[in-house]
Structure formats: C-alpha cells, structure tokens
Design an enzyme around this catalytic site. Structure first.
Site, PDB file in Angstrom:
ATOM      1  N   ARG A  45       8.788  -3.071  49.566  1.00  0.00           N
ATOM      2  CA  ARG A  45       7.158  -2.864  49.152  1.00  0.00           C
ATOM      3  C   ARG A  45       6.444  -3.513  50.159  1.00  0.00           C
ATOM      4  O   ARG A  45       7.071  -4.056  51.099  1.00  0.00           O
ATOM      5  CB  ARG A  45       7.338  -3.872  47.806  1.00  0.00           C
ATOM      6  CG  ARG A  45       7.843  -4.990  47.472  1.00  0.00           C
ATOM      7  CD  ARG A  45       7.774  -6.096  48.216  1.00  0.00           C
ATOM      8  NE  ARG A  45       6.221  -6.500  48.455  1.00  0.00           N
ATOM      9  CZ  ARG A  45       5.906  -7.271  49.388  1.00  0.00           C
ATOM     10  NH1 ARG A  45       6.573  -7.520  50.289  1.00  0.00           N
ATOM     11  NH2 ARG A  45       4.536  -7.584  49.595  1.00  0.00           N
ATOM     12  N   GLY A  46       5.138  -3.337  50.070  1.00  0.00           N
ATOM     13  CA  GLY A  46       4.081  -3.513  51.021  1.00  0.00           C
ATOM     14  C   GLY A  46       3.758  -2.498  51.811  1.00  0.00           C
ATOM     15  O   GLY A  46       4.918  -1.866  52.129  1.00  0.00           O
ATOM     16  N   ALA A  47       2.391  -2.308  52.041  1.00  0.00           N
ATOM     17  CA  ALA A  47       1.918  -0.966  52.308  1.00  0.00           C
ATOM     18  C   ALA A  47       2.505  -0.636  53.575  1.00  0.00           C
ATOM     19  O   ALA A  47       3.218   0.605  53.730  1.00  0.00           O
ATOM     20  CB  ALA A  47       0.483  -1.091  52.527  1.00  0.00           C
ATOM     21  N   ARG A  88       4.763   5.618  45.157  1.00  0.00           N
ATOM     22  CA  ARG A  88       3.559   4.564  44.685  1.00  0.00           C
ATOM     23  C   ARG A  88       2.033   5.204  45.321  1.00  0.00           C
ATOM     24  O   ARG A  88       1.847   5.606  46.461  1.00  0.00           O
ATOM     25  CB  ARG A  88       3.620   3.569  45.365  1.00  0.00           C
ATOM     26  CG  ARG A  88       4.917   2.390  44.669  1.00  0.00           C
ATOM     27  CD  ARG A  88       5.205   1.122  45.071  1.00  0.00           C
ATOM     28  NE  ARG A  88       4.262   0.278  44.178  1.00  0.00           N
ATOM     29  CZ  ARG A  88       4.077  -1.094  44.714  1.00  0.00           C
ATOM     30  NH1 ARG A  88       4.689  -1.520  45.694  1.00  0.00           N
ATOM     31  NH2 ARG A  88       3.281  -1.727  43.986  1.00  0.00           N
ATOM     32  N   GLN A 195       5.718 -12.271  44.751  1.00  0.00           N
ATOM     33  CA  GLN A 195       5.867 -12.227  45.989  1.00  0.00           C
ATOM     34  C   GLN A 195       5.534 -13.319  46.834  1.00  0.00           C
ATOM     35  O   GLN A 195       6.228 -13.692  48.176  1.00  0.00           O
ATOM     36  CB  GLN A 195       5.040 -10.977  46.654  1.00  0.00           C
ATOM     37  CG  GLN A 195       5.529  -9.587  45.941  1.00  0.00           C
ATOM     38  CD  GLN A 195       4.739  -9.081  45.023  1.00  0.00           C
ATOM     39  OE1 GLN A 195       4.240  -9.813  43.954  1.00  0.00           O
ATOM     40  NE2 GLN A 195       4.479  -7.806  44.736  1.00  0.00           N
ATOM     41  N   ASP A 236      -3.820  -2.799  50.909  1.00  0.00           N
ATOM     42  CA  ASP A 236      -3.117  -1.493  50.449  1.00  0.00           C
ATOM     43  C   ASP A 236      -3.844  -0.043  50.849  1.00  0.00           C
ATOM     44  O   ASP A 236      -3.240   0.901  51.246  1.00  0.00           O
ATOM     45  CB  ASP A 236      -2.494  -1.575  49.138  1.00  0.00           C
ATOM     46  CG  ASP A 236      -1.432  -2.153  49.037  1.00  0.00           C
ATOM     47  OD1 ASP A 236      -1.774  -3.411  48.763  1.00  0.00           O
ATOM     48  OD2 ASP A 236      -0.284  -1.710  48.966  1.00  0.00           O
ATOM     49  N   ASN A 246      -5.918  -4.096  47.195  1.00  0.00           N
ATOM     50  CA  ASN A 246      -4.922  -5.387  47.550  1.00  0.00           C
ATOM     51  C   ASN A 246      -4.188  -5.714  46.071  1.00  0.00           C
ATOM     52  O   ASN A 246      -4.481  -5.436  45.158  1.00  0.00           O
ATOM     53  CB  ASN A 246      -5.199  -6.600  48.491  1.00  0.00           C
ATOM     54  CG  ASN A 246      -4.003  -7.173  48.909  1.00  0.00           C
ATOM     55  OD1 ASN A 246      -3.058  -6.299  49.642  1.00  0.00           O
ATOM     56  ND2 ASN A 246      -3.852  -8.265  48.978  1.00  0.00           N
ATOM     57  N   LYS A 247      -3.179  -6.442  46.334  1.00  0.00           N
ATOM     58  CA  LYS A 247      -2.388  -7.056  45.262  1.00  0.00           C
ATOM     59  C   LYS A 247      -3.371  -7.529  43.801  1.00  0.00           C
ATOM     60  O   LYS A 247      -4.250  -8.367  44.358  1.00  0.00           O
ATOM     61  CB  LYS A 247      -1.483  -7.941  45.599  1.00  0.00           C
ATOM     62  CG  LYS A 247      -0.730  -8.692  44.612  1.00  0.00           C
ATOM     63  CD  LYS A 247       0.034  -7.619  43.738  1.00  0.00           C
ATOM     64  CE  LYS A 247       0.951  -6.764  44.346  1.00  0.00           C
ATOM     65  NZ  LYS A 247       1.445  -5.571  43.317  1.00  0.00           N
TER      66      LYS A 247
END
Ligand code: MRU
Length: 346
Positions: A45-47, A88, A195, A236, A246-247
């Site tokens: 995960r993570g862009a 995603r 996270q 993201d 973002n998150k």
C-alpha cells in the site's frame, strides 16, 4: 530497512505489510493477478509503492501473453493494464505506472514480443530505482522546512514501505535527521489499518528517530498545547488546484493545523499530481468494507450486524496546505500556477 518490493528471479516478492511489524513475511507474486490481489488486500500500500507494484505486475502479465504477434500482444497487454487500474482507485501513481508501461510497448512497434517483455521488466526495475532517487531529492528539497528541534506530526505511513524506499513525508524527516537536526515525530496511529502505529513507528525506530504514537483523536489537543511544530503527510493524488487526497483523517489534521497556526506540508512525487483533475471534488475516494471498522483483526467488536462507513481517503482543500514538496522543488500558494509551471518545466 526491509525492501518494500523486488524481483526475485522470475517472480515479484513484497513484504506483507498486513503482518508488520510482528512478522516479516514475503508475499510471492507469480502472475499479474497475484499483484492485483496484493494491492486490493493491502499487502502492499502507499501511492508510490502501488505504482511500482503495478509496473512489476504488468511485466509479469506480459510474460503470460503467448502470442508472438506484436499487434495481438499489444491488445492483450492493454487489457491487463485495464484490469490493473481497478485494483485501487485513489492513488493516481497506479494509472501513471500503467500508462508508462503501455507507452513503452507503443514505442516498440515491430519488435518481437520477447524483446518487449524483457524491456517491460527492465522498465519496472527502472521505475523502482527512480522512485528511491526521487524520494531522496524530495527529502533534500523539504528538509530545509524543518527547524532544529522540531516536533513533527505525521499521518498514516508515507515512509520507505509506502514507496520504493526512503519515503516521501518520512523521506523529508529522514533527510532532516541525516543532517543532524534533533527532531522528534508524533505518529497518528491511523485507524483502521494502523499504518502509523505498525509501520511509521517501526520505520522510525529502526532509524533511531524519536517517535511517539498517539490515538488519532489526540492531535488537536496536542496542537493547542503547542506540542507540535509542523505537520507532514504524503498524498495519493493532488488535483491541478493543489487539493490533496490522502489517508482518511488527513483533512481534520490540516484544519486543526490551520486553526492552531501550524504549517501543514505535503510531500509527494510529480507522479502523484493529476493535472487532468481540476479540483479535489473530482478525485475518486475508495470506499472499503465495513468489517475493517467493526472488527479488530478477526475479533468482532461491534454489535452483530452494525453498519459502518469506511472511506479510505479524504480531500484536503489547498487552502489548508502550506506547501507541496516535490523532487523538483517546493510549491507554495497559488498552487494552480505553481503546479502548472513545475509540470511544464519537467
Ligand atoms: O491506504 P494506504 O495505506 O495505501 O494509504 C496510504 C496513504 O494515504 C499515504 O499517505 C499515501 O499513499 C502517500 S505514501 C508515500
């Protein structure tokens, strides 16, 4: 630091981030569908890391195409790229990587399929190496914004594990630490996947950077007590006007930062900027399953059948952002022209 993702012979392996930090387990991808599953299920995960995974996944996908005819190869490769795009929806780095890999195939008309397959694998390795290099440049560009002795709040994990290596927001923090600045980090735990607690705290502790984890709802109170000097997060997707996806939880942190007169910085590579999207309202926000909220691991915490909403990201309007740190420089308001000029010059 453990590598986020790498080629291992003919397969791709990624450290299973759902299990960190208690177990270090490799998740093996033999085909492109394994990579899609890994992205969907949060193994990786993570862009920027999702972008690297997509590129490697497409190289695996190319290998599975049997035809020797270039035209038929191209058609099937594009279909695989289309499938990958749905893994995603929010991180634009995924689309960026798919387009770059398809672009490479377009540039090789008339080449035998085997040659194209080799080039695709090399391109995915290049994307990984470039990502680490970009993060180091971003770190260098952003570290000047961090004063000596600063306490920095970060949200989610925008570190080595969210990228090919070194990190975006954590890359800036690492660069400040490497230059000898005595800094400390406060990491939002980041419900529901934690996270911040599991990944950001793990990475920073490995590097010897002082870090304390807080419950997400403690950030405002700490800001009011002047115990936070600045905020840095990753992104993201960034719209052409500087709005940032973002998150989930980033928006409230940004609003609190503004109210408390604390700078709010976003660190992201140019591949996270989506100039085709005018404002953040147009960014697709992934909605994940309610069980991620109502359960803790396998343990059901809520009343049976409870409903839950689980948007995975939120949009922070540009007016809350003090600066966007990229590998090509730091963009300040007005973001629309700053972003346009930077993209034109690169
Ligand atoms: O759902 P995740 O863990 O993929 O969300 C990650 C984030 O929101 C990060 O902050 C973002 O991708 C930037 S990572 C350098």
């Amino acid at each position: 630091m453990i590598p986020t993702i790498e080629w291992d012979g003919d397969q791709v392996r990624m450290v299973d981030q759902r299990k960190l930090p208690s177990e270090i387990e490799w998740y093996i991808c033999r085909g492109y569908r394994d990579v899609i599953k890994a992205i969907e299920k949060m193994v990786i995960r993570g862009a920027p890391a999702i972008g690297v995974a997509a590129a490697m996944g497409l190289a695996l996908g190319a290998r599975s195409i049997r035809t020797k005819k270039t035209a038929a190869f191209k058609v099937r490769f594009k279909e695989i790229g289309e499938e990958m795009l749905h893994a995603r929806p929010t991180a634009v780095n995924l689309r960026w990587a798919v387009e770059r890999m398809i672009g490479l195939v377009e540039e090789m008309p008339g080449h035998p399929a085997d040659e194209i397959k080799t080039s695709l694998r090399q391109e995915s390795e290049k994307i990984l190496a470039e990502d680490i290099e970009i993060n180091r440049k971003m770190g260098m560009n952003g570290q000047g914004l961090i004063p000596e002795g600063a306490t920095i709040l970060t949200h989610c994990n925008a570190g080595s594990l969210a990228t090919g290596g070194y990190g975006t927001a954590l890359g800036v923090i690492r660069a400040a630490h490497e230059r000898g600045k005595k800094i400390q980090v406060i990491a939002d735990e980041t419900r529901p996947w934690l996270q911040g607690l599991r990944l950001t705290a793990f990475e920073l502790m490995e590097d010897g950077i002082p870090v304390s984890v807080i419950a997400d709802n403690a950030a405002g109170s700490l800001m009011r007590q002047k115990r936070i000097d600045l905020v840095i997060t990753g992104a993201d997707r960034i719209a052409a006007n500087g709005d940032v996806a973002n998150k989930i939880g980033t928006y409230q942190v940004a609003v609190l930062a503004k109210t408390n007169k604390i700078p709010f910085y976003v660190a992201a590579p140019l591949s996270t900027i989506d100039p085709t999207i005018k404002t953040g309202e147009m960014i697709p926000v992934e909605q994940r399953g309610p069980e991620e909220i109502s359960r803790f691991g396998k343990l059901e915490l809520g009343p049976p059948g409870v409903q839950a909403l689980n948007p995975a990201f939120d949009i922070t309007p540009a007016k809350y952002v003090s600066a966007i740190i990229t590998e090509k420089g730091v963009i300040k308001s007005p973001f629309r022209t700053g972003i346009r000029d930077l993209l034109r010059s690169s």
